[in-house]
Scaffold this active site. Sequence first.
Site, short mmCIF file in Angstrom:
data_model
loop_
_atom_site.label_atom_id
_atom_site.label_comp_id
_atom_site.label_asym_id
_atom_site.label_seq_id
_atom_site.Cartn_x
_atom_site.Cartn_y
_atom_site.Cartn_z
N GLU A 118 0.83 -1.21 0.00
CA GLU A 118 0.00 0.00 0.00
C GLU A 118 0.87 1.26 0.00
OE1 GLU A 118 -3.58 -1.81 2.77
OE2 GLU A 118 -1.79 -1.03 3.68
N GLY A 121 -12.24 -4.44 5.11
CA GLY A 121 -13.32 -5.32 4.68
C GLY A 121 -14.64 -4.59 4.83
N MET A 171 -7.74 -3.49 11.07
CA MET A 171 -7.02 -3.99 12.25
C MET A 171 -6.14 -2.95 12.95
SD MET A 171 -6.06 -7.78 10.74
CE MET A 171 -5.44 -8.40 12.29
N GLU A 172 -6.21 -1.67 12.55
CA GLU A 172 -5.28 -0.69 13.14
C GLU A 172 -5.89 0.66 13.53
OE1 GLU A 172 -4.71 -1.90 9.91
OE2 GLU A 172 -3.43 -3.57 10.52
N ASP A 227 -12.41 -6.41 0.30
CA ASP A 227 -13.16 -7.67 0.43
C ASP A 227 -14.41 -7.39 1.25
OD1 ASP A 227 -10.72 -7.67 2.61
OD2 ASP A 227 -12.58 -8.36 3.48
N1 ADE Z 1 -8.48 -5.49 6.13
C1 ADE Z 1 -8.93 -5.76 4.89
N2 ADE Z 1 -9.88 -6.70 4.92
C2 ADE Z 1 -10.04 -7.05 6.22
C3 ADE Z 1 -10.85 -7.98 6.88
N3 ADE Z 1 -11.70 -8.75 6.20
N4 ADE Z 1 -10.74 -8.08 8.23
C4 ADE Z 1 -9.86 -7.30 8.91
N5 ADE Z 1 -9.06 -6.41 8.32
C5 ADE Z 1 -9.15 -6.28 6.99
#
Ligand code: ADE
Length: 248
Positions: free
Chosen positions: A13, A79, A188-189, A212
Site C-alpha cells: 500500500e 473489509g 485492524m489498526e 473484500d
Molecule cells: N483489512 C482488509 N480486509 C479485512 C478484513 N476482512 N478483516 C480485517 N481487516 C481487513
Amino acid sequence: MSRIAILSALAQEQHGLLALLLQPQKVQRAGRDFWLGHLHGHSVVLALSRIGKVAAATTATALIEHLAVTRILFTGVAGGLAPDVQVGDVVVASSFVQHDLDASPIFPRFELPLYGRAVLACDEILSALLFQAARDHLAEASAAAPARHRVHRGLIASGDRFVSAQAQSVTLRRALQRAGHKALAVEMEGAAVAQVCLDYGVPFAAVRTISDRADDQAHLDFATFVREVASQYACAIIGRALRSLSNK
Ligand code: ADE
C-alpha cells in the site's frame, strides 16, 4: 514546522507513495523504518503501521514522540461490513471503535475503560479533506472507465482479527449495532492510532479502500486487491488531499 505522517499497514500500500517521495531519508526507531521527505509541498514521514492494534499504536507513538509529527493520515484497505459497502468502494472514517474491546460487566461492551466512550472521532477537517479527495478521485476514474464505486463516510471498526467468514462478519455487525454503532468497514489498526492521537492531541484521519466483504472469500479478494489496486488508490487520494492542504 508541520510534519504529516502517512501510515499504511502493508508495504504494497505504501510503495507508490514512497516512489514519489522527494529527498527521502530513512531513520529507524522502535525497530521500524521511517521515511522522511517531501510530498506535494509538505514535509512528510511515510511509515508502515504494521498489522494489528498494538503494533499500530507503537508506530503512532514513535511518530509523535521521536519524529515530531503534527498530523497523521492512514491509508489502506478494509473489509466491507455494512451491506452497501462493496469491493472497490472507499470508506473515509468519521470515527473508530475497537470491536474486540470488552471489559463488561465493569464497563459497557466496546467502551474504552477510563475514557468514558467507545467511539473515537477523527479530525473533522482532515476527514472532510480525505472525503473530498476520494470523491474527486473516483469521479475522475469513473469518467475514464465507468464503474459504480462509491465513497462512504462513517464509523470503522478495528480489532485484532482478519474477518474472513460471513458468519463472523454478521455477528460482529449485529453486536456493534446492538450497542448503537453502525460500522461501515472492519480493519485492524485505525482505532489504535485514533486512541494514541487522542492521548497526544494529534489530529488524525483515515481512508480505506474496500478490498473484500469480510466473508468466506475475503482472503482471496484481499490478496489480489492489495496487489493491483491499493497502492494506486493510496497515491491518488493522499496526493489530492495533500495538494489541497495548507502546509502551515
Ligand atoms: N483489512 C482488509 N480486509 C479485512 C478484513 N476482512 N478483516 C480485517 N481487516 C481487513
